[in-house]
Each structure stands twice: as C-alpha cells, then as structure tokens.
Design an enzyme around this catalytic site. Structure first.
Site, PDB file in Angstrom:
ATOM      1  CG  HIS A 139      -4.054  75.064  28.165  1.00  0.00           C
ATOM      2  ND1 HIS A 139      -3.926  76.421  28.181  1.00  0.00           N
ATOM      3  CD2 HIS A 139      -3.269  74.589  29.150  1.00  0.00           C
ATOM      4  CE1 HIS A 139      -3.099  76.763  29.158  1.00  0.00           C
ATOM      5  NE2 HIS A 139      -2.686  75.683  29.748  1.00  0.00           N
ATOM      6  NE  ARG A 168      -4.122  72.568  33.267  1.00  0.00           N
ATOM      7  CZ  ARG A 168      -2.964  73.212  33.158  1.00  0.00           C
ATOM      8  NH1 ARG A 168      -2.736  74.304  33.858  1.00  0.00           N
ATOM      9  NH2 ARG A 168      -2.019  72.796  32.341  1.00  0.00           N
ATOM     10  CG  ASP A 198       3.291  76.058  37.031  1.00  0.00           C
ATOM     11  OD1 ASP A 198       2.624  76.776  37.793  1.00  0.00           O
ATOM     12  OD2 ASP A 198       3.253  76.177  35.789  1.00  0.00           O
ATOM     13  CD  GLU A 243       5.946  78.876  37.105  1.00  0.00           C
ATOM     14  OE1 GLU A 243       7.166  78.601  37.032  1.00  0.00           O
ATOM     15  OE2 GLU A 243       5.179  78.814  36.130  1.00  0.00           O
ATOM     16  CD  GLU A 277       1.660  80.444  33.497  1.00  0.00           C
ATOM     17  OE1 GLU A 277       2.576  80.006  34.225  1.00  0.00           O
ATOM     18  OE2 GLU A 277       0.768  79.722  33.027  1.00  0.00           O
ATOM     19  CG  ASP A 329       2.276  83.992  27.724  1.00  0.00           C
ATOM     20  OD1 ASP A 329       2.197  82.762  27.824  1.00  0.00           O
ATOM     21  OD2 ASP A 329       2.248  84.607  26.630  1.00  0.00           O
ATOM     22  CG  HIS A 369       3.881  81.046  30.582  1.00  0.00           C
ATOM     23  ND1 HIS A 369       2.780  81.138  29.748  1.00  0.00           N
ATOM     24  CD2 HIS A 369       3.889  79.783  31.063  1.00  0.00           C
ATOM     25  CE1 HIS A 369       2.160  79.972  29.742  1.00  0.00           C
ATOM     26  NE2 HIS A 369       2.797  79.135  30.526  1.00  0.00           N
ATOM     27  CD  GLU A 401       7.694  77.671  31.115  1.00  0.00           C
ATOM     28  OE1 GLU A 401       7.289  78.861  31.144  1.00  0.00           O
ATOM     29  OE2 GLU A 401       7.062  76.722  31.600  1.00  0.00           O
TER      30      GLU A 401
HETATM   31 MG   LIG Z   1       3.412  78.410  35.156  1.00  0.00          MG
END
Ligand SMILES: [Mg+2]
Length: 393
Positions: free
Chosen positions: A22, A48, A214, A241, A269, A292, A319, A339
């Site tokens: 991120h 974010r 998502d 999602e 997730e 995850d 995830h 994924e």
């Molecule tokens: Mg997601």
C-alpha cells in the site's frame, strides 16, 4: 532424530518504509480514488494514504533454531506488531521444539485473547506462524506445500487484480479484478461512473473473460444489491467482493440473498480465525471466502478455516500474499485458482509482489505458475533492504 528447539525470535521493520504494497508513491492504480469505508468523508476520498492505509508498514519475523536453521516471514504490522512479538509472543516460541507449531499457535492466541482475537494481534500471530512453517520446512529440506499434504495439481492458475483486466487477459490470466472507485456518498452519479468503467472494460475484454469488482468494504446492502444486479445483468460481472464492512455478517447474508443467481458474493480478506470464518459460513454470507494468510492466523489457522469452508461447499481463494498463499492453494481441492496482485503502477507487466524485500519470488507466466521444490517458502530476504529491530526482549 533429535528435533531442534527455537533459540531466538526476532521482529524487524523495514527502515525508511517499503515492503508494504500500500506504500506506493506517485500515481499508482492501487491508490487512485478507490472507494473505501472512509469515502463518505470527502477529505479522505482521493487517496487511501490520506486516512493512513500505510501507517503500519511491514513486519519481518525471523526464528532461529538451535541448529542454526533460520525461518522468516513477511507480513504487515510494523512497529506495533514487532512490539507484540518481542514483548509478549516470544515467551511461547523460544525454547519450543520447532515441530510444535500447533502448541505455539494455541498459546499465542489464548494468551492474547484479552486484547486480541482479530486485527493487528492475529496479523502478528500470522507473521510468527508463517516464519515457523518456513523454519520447519527448511529444517526438513522440503517446500512448505509438502508439509501440508502435498500438491493436488501441477500448477497454479491466476486471476489478476489491477486496473487493466484487458492487459491481464493479454498476459494470460483467467480473469481480472478491478477496484471500485466511487462509494455510496457519491450518489447516482458515482454509481453511473462505476458501471460505465465496468462496461468499458467488458467491451475491451470480450464477453467470456472473468471480470470481478473489489469494493474494499465501501458499500451498504442497498447500494451493493443495485450494483451487483445491474453489473451481472448488463456486464456479466462474475463477483462482487468485500462489499460491506467485515463486522456486518447480517448485511452479507442479506446481500447474498439479494444478489442475482449465478453472480458470486465474496469476502473475508479482513476476517480472521476459524471462528470469524465460521460466522461467514454458518450465516451463508458468501460463495467464496478470501482469507489473507498473513492476517487470518497464518497457515496453521488457514488449514482449519479451509476445512470448514470445504464442508460448507464454499471455495477458498486467498487474498494476494504471494508465496505464503501459493504454498497453501496448491495443496487444497477447494482452492482451484489464486489471486495475483499487479504491483506495476499501470499495470502492464507482471512484477513480484514483495519487491524489493524478497528475492527469488516466483511470478506467473501466462497466468500460470509451477512451484519449485526449494525448502521453506523458497524465498530469501534481500540483504540490500535495511531492517531494524525496534524492540528486544
Ligand atoms: Mg479485496
């Protein structure tokens, strides 16, 4: 054969940030006006990072055995997670036999119940757990997937998460998942824009390629119901999602009832432990769960979560999380694909998820990947990345 014990556990953060997917700078699809639970506040809508998605940073856990073997794992959690490892969890790890992962997990989980259960604490336990699996597999000179019962298929097959499913299709992925850009606070105009983006992409990829959306916890039941019905009927969207905040099990149960037949509701997730996932399964909240492995309790817990899902007829498609989920997915019958998170800023090429922190990280070619038989998770820490150990015990 005498089994080594664990001599030391060490928790590091990456100096100067980095390692957290991120924590992208500049214009990157992963931070481009993505709808979130904070999108109702205009000041936190564009990025974010404005509300702090990157504040925790990366956690690296190392476990060293009495014979010198070292296992490690990477997840999120940063300094607060490092504190929990060093000041609290270390007592259950050091001195234990490296084979006793169930025992160590149970002690970490029970001893933190008074302030843990989910979130950062279980994220931290997950990091330790993954390092323990890496250590055990390295000591046995086997890949982790062999310790989980062995591979049930020759190779992994991937869908790609990113802004360009059309490019993902050209790169050989079986589907593409995009982030939603506008939340309910942006009203009818936002909904129209969301649907227009999806429609444009459907025209680019043709009618049979999997397209998924998502929603990163940003919607409410009414909005998600409208969105999923229109998106399924008009654009053939395969799944919606994580439409709702993770605590809203009742909302998910309603959404799954409201969703059109054939369209899938997926989530998990940000869920953790067998008990969190039991809620999703018992309440019939979704068609696919997406734990995850670096957050849900690690591989030790994911084994239990997946068994519950299998009995409920629900697929498990973890995830992201690279090698930590690949070694698991290849061993499970109810995890038919995986994924791949596209870390390239456009993204028009496949790059490893954990660059620069990990070396030898495998990436899919033509949307597929055969796992090799290197010991542990088969990756190394990059010595060029400066780790710091903020706490010791
Ligand atoms: Mg997601």
């Amino acid at each position: 054969m005498s089994v080594p014990t664990i001599r030391e556990v060490r928790a590091f953060v990456v100096r100067g940030g980095g390692g957290d997917y991120h924590d992208q700078q500049g214009s990157h699809w992963i931070d481009d006006h993505i709808a979130t639970p904070m999108s109702k506040y205009p000041n936190y809508r564009q990025s974010r990072r404005t509300f702090g998605i990157n504040v925790l940073g990366t956690l690296v856990v190392e476990v060293e055995a009495s014979d010198g073997t070292v296992g490690f794992a990477v997840t999120t959690g940063g300094e607060p997670a490092a504190w929990i490892v060093e000041k609290h969890l270390a007592r259950f790890i050091e001195g234990a036999k490296i084979t006793d992962i169930e025992l160590m997990w149970d002690q970490m989980y029970r001893s933190t119940l008074y302030y843990g259960r989910k979130g950062l604490v279980v994220n931290t336990i997950s990091g330790v757990d993954l390092a323990l699996w890496d250590l055990l597999a390295k000591w046995r000179k086997e890949p982790v997937y062999n310790l989980l019962g062995g591979a049930v298929r020759d190779e992994l097959q991937f869908y790609a998460t990113g802004a360009r499913p059309d490019l993902a299709k050209e790169m050989g992925f079986i589907g593409g998942k995009m982030a939603l850009h506008h939340g309910p606070a942006e009203g009818e105009e936002g909904l129209r824009k969301n649907l227009d983006i999806l429609n444009d992409m459907r025209n680019k990829v043709g009618k049979d390629f999997w397209l998924m959306q998502d929603c990163w916890m940003a919607l409410d039941v009414e909005y998600a119901t409208r969105f999923s019905n229109i998106a399924w009927n008009e654009m053939g969207l395969k799944w919606t999602e994580e439409a709702l905040p993770p605590d809203d099990y009742w909302g998910y149960a309603q959404l799954k009832k409201n969703a059109p037949k054939g369209h899938l509701i997926t989530t998990g997730e940000h869920e953790a432990t067998r008990w969190g996932f039991k809620m999703l399964l018992d309440m019939e909240c979704c068609d696919i769960i997406q734990p995850d492995v670096g957050w849900c309790g690690g591989i030790t817990e994911l084994i239990k979560i997946t068994a519950l899902a299998d009995a409920a007829g629900v697929l498990v498609v973890p995830h992201g999380s690279s090698v930590y989920s690949y070694h698991f997915v290849i061993t499970r019958h109810n995890s038919p694909f995986a994924e791949f998170l596209m870390m390239h800023p456009v993204p028009d090429q496949v790059v490893p998820m954990f660059t620069p922190l990990l070396l030898d990280e495998p990436v899919p070619v033509n949307g597929r990947l055969k796992l090799d038989d290197k010991p542990g998770f088969g990756v190394r820490l990059n010595p060029e990345c400066k780790l710091s150990r903020p706490y010791t015990h």
